[in-house]
Design a protein around this motif. Structure first.
Motif, short mmCIF file in Angstrom:
data_model
loop_
_atom_site.label_atom_id
_atom_site.label_comp_id
_atom_site.label_asym_id
_atom_site.label_seq_id
_atom_site.Cartn_x
_atom_site.Cartn_y
_atom_site.Cartn_z
N GLU A 60 4.56 31.89 -80.70
CA GLU A 60 4.20 30.55 -81.15
C GLU A 60 2.68 30.42 -81.09
N THR A 61 2.08 30.19 -82.25
CA THR A 61 0.63 30.22 -82.36
C THR A 61 0.07 28.82 -82.56
N PRO A 62 -0.81 28.35 -81.68
CA PRO A 62 -1.51 27.09 -81.94
C PRO A 62 -2.46 27.26 -83.12
N VAL A 63 -2.47 26.30 -84.03
CA VAL A 63 -3.31 26.36 -85.22
C VAL A 63 -4.40 25.30 -85.08
N ALA A 64 -5.67 25.71 -85.28
CA ALA A 64 -6.79 24.80 -85.08
C ALA A 64 -7.94 25.17 -86.01
N PHE A 65 -8.79 24.18 -86.30
CA PHE A 65 -10.00 24.43 -87.08
C PHE A 65 -11.03 25.15 -86.22
N GLY A 79 -16.13 27.71 -95.46
CA GLY A 79 -14.79 28.24 -95.69
C GLY A 79 -13.79 27.79 -94.64
N TYR A 80 -14.27 27.54 -93.41
CA TYR A 80 -13.39 27.07 -92.34
C TYR A 80 -12.91 25.64 -92.58
N ALA A 81 -13.48 24.95 -93.53
CA ALA A 81 -13.05 23.58 -93.82
C ALA A 81 -11.62 23.55 -94.37
N ARG A 82 -11.11 24.68 -94.80
CA ARG A 82 -9.73 24.78 -95.28
C ARG A 82 -8.97 25.64 -94.26
N LEU A 83 -7.98 25.03 -93.62
CA LEU A 83 -7.22 25.69 -92.56
C LEU A 83 -5.93 26.25 -93.16
N SER A 84 -5.75 27.55 -93.04
CA SER A 84 -4.57 28.22 -93.59
C SER A 84 -3.80 28.92 -92.48
N THR A 85 -2.57 29.30 -92.78
CA THR A 85 -1.72 29.95 -91.79
C THR A 85 -2.07 31.43 -91.68
N PRO A 86 -2.13 31.95 -90.45
CA PRO A 86 -2.44 33.38 -90.29
C PRO A 86 -1.27 34.27 -90.67
N THR A 87 -0.04 33.74 -90.62
CA THR A 87 1.14 34.54 -90.95
C THR A 87 2.26 33.60 -91.36
N GLY A 137 5.87 31.69 -91.26
CA GLY A 137 6.66 31.14 -90.17
C GLY A 137 7.09 29.72 -90.45
N VAL A 138 7.40 29.00 -89.37
CA VAL A 138 7.84 27.61 -89.45
C VAL A 138 6.94 26.76 -88.56
N LEU A 139 6.50 25.61 -89.07
CA LEU A 139 5.68 24.70 -88.29
C LEU A 139 6.60 23.85 -87.41
N VAL A 140 6.62 24.14 -86.12
CA VAL A 140 7.50 23.41 -85.22
C VAL A 140 6.86 22.09 -84.78
N GLU A 141 5.55 21.98 -84.96
CA GLU A 141 4.85 20.74 -84.58
C GLU A 141 3.62 20.59 -85.46
N VAL A 142 3.38 19.38 -85.95
CA VAL A 142 2.18 19.05 -86.71
C VAL A 142 1.63 17.75 -86.16
N SER A 143 0.45 17.81 -85.54
CA SER A 143 -0.13 16.63 -84.91
C SER A 143 -1.34 16.10 -85.66
N GLY A 144 -1.98 16.89 -86.52
CA GLY A 144 -3.14 16.43 -87.26
C GLY A 144 -2.76 15.44 -88.36
N GLN A 168 -9.36 22.34 -81.43
CA GLN A 168 -8.34 21.34 -81.13
C GLN A 168 -7.08 21.62 -81.95
N ARG A 169 -5.94 21.76 -81.28
CA ARG A 169 -4.71 22.11 -81.98
C ARG A 169 -4.24 20.97 -82.87
N VAL A 170 -3.94 21.30 -84.12
CA VAL A 170 -3.41 20.32 -85.06
C VAL A 170 -2.00 20.69 -85.51
N ALA A 171 -1.52 21.88 -85.18
CA ALA A 171 -0.17 22.30 -85.52
C ALA A 171 0.20 23.49 -84.65
N THR A 172 1.51 23.76 -84.56
CA THR A 172 2.02 24.93 -83.85
C THR A 172 2.92 25.71 -84.79
#
Length: 347
Positions: free
Chosen positions: A55-60, A162-170, A172-179, A189-193
């Protein structure tokens, strides 16, 4: 309600009114006791949660304000899919500013090189000193170094853009989206898992007195069992829940398990030896620093610390300072205090 109140009063008569029983025990309340028995080995049933192996935290990677949210929780995503976008105006302006610095540094380097060429010609004709030539060479080297530094800053500014656009590294399924759109976030800061595709696991929490077994079974809704194998156990007991967190790999059939679903798991319960005992569940008292039961010693209630192995609707499997055949107070333990005079109710 009245019947229940009457039953409690019969079990511990005289506790009301807040008066201390006399030392002789004449006014001491009666207490109901139960015999401690050896616990038979059985099955320990617990609930677990289906989790992804990774489970990977996704952040800018940069600060900014979210301008667009393009996904929702529970959505399956592919590798490289855009999840969020930041307002990139400040990043674009920063990039343009560094581009201007690069142009200025390039002009300064061209000037320094031209000056160096003229000084070399004059030095060949002995019109200037060697020190003047050295100063021109140092100025040209300094201008070249400044240009290299500004070009590196330009690369950083373009990366930030380029970092202004956040993309998935692989995938999967987004189990949580907080952004959320309009939210100001910091770098990291985590905005999705993201739950990565692949292996699924069962997360189970065991009581602190139970060592997670190496194998178990996942009981599906249709009753079919799936084998489980222990992969990892937390390094310490959780201070709040007093439990061990364990992760079990599902050896077969994990593809049919929905992420986040609650499942039933069965394990071989410890027991069948002198250390595993059975007491009525009403005998447990957890008002202290840990679970305990109460015994009548010389006409007074005394607490005995125990460890809980398992619970069911009527009995608790415990281990501690007890042995089979001992008697424990089986009702109203929440009203007892250490050394309180009591009388055992003869049945």
């Amino acid at each position: 309600m009245k019947a229940l109140l009457a039953l409690v009063c019969v079990a511990i008569s005289g506790c009301g009114g807040g008066q201390e029983p006399s030392a002789g025990g004449v006014n001491a309340p009666f207490v109901k006791t139960a015999v401690v028995t050896s616990a038979e080995a059985g099955v320990l049933g617990l609930t677990g949660t289906v989790r992804a192996r990774y489970e990977t935290p996704v952040a800018f990677q940069v600060d900014g304000r979210i301008s667009a949210r393009r996904v929702d929780a529970g959505q399956a995503v592919r590798a490289g899919q855009i999840l969020f976008e930041l307002d990139a105006r400040d990043l674009e302006q920063a990039s343009q500013a560094v581009q201007a610095d690069v142009a200025a540094a390039e002009a300064a380097l061209a000037t320094a090189r031209a000056d160096l060429g003229r000084v070399r010609q004059l030095k060949d004709q002995n019109f200037v000193s060697a020190q003047a030539l050295d100063r021109s060479e140092l100025a040209e080297r300094e201008a070249r170094t400044r240009l290299d530094a500004v070009r590196a800053r330009l690369a950083q500014a373009r990366n930030a853009l380029g970092y202004a656009r956040l993309s998935t590294p692989t995938a999967g399924v987004l189990v949580e989206v907080s952004g959320e759109s309009g939210q100001v976030v910091e770098a990291g800061q985590r905005v999705a898992t993201l739950a990565r595709e692949g292996e699924r696991e069962i997360e189970v929490f065991f009581p602190d007195a139970v060592k997670p077994p190496a194998i178990g079974q996942l009981v599906r809704a249709d009753g079919a069992p799936l084998p489980l194998r222990l992969r990892e156990v937390s390094g310490a007991v959780d201070p709040q829940s007093r439990t061990w967190r364990a992760r079990y790999s599902v050896l077969t059939g994990s593809d049919a398990l929905a992420l986040g679903s609650v499942v039933r798991a069965a394990f071989a319960a410890p027991g069948g030896d002198d250390q595993a005992l059975s007491v009525p569940i009403a005998a447990l008292d957890e008002r202290g620093k840990g679970p305990r039961v109460w015994q009548v010693v010389d006409g007074r209630a005394q607490p005995v610390a125990v460890g809980i192995l398992a619970l069911d609707a009527e009995a608790a499997r415990v281990q501690g300072g007890l042995k089979a055949g001992d008697k424990v107070i089986a009702l109203g333990t929440h009203l007892l205090t250490p050394g309180m005079a009591v009388r055992e109710l003869v049945q």
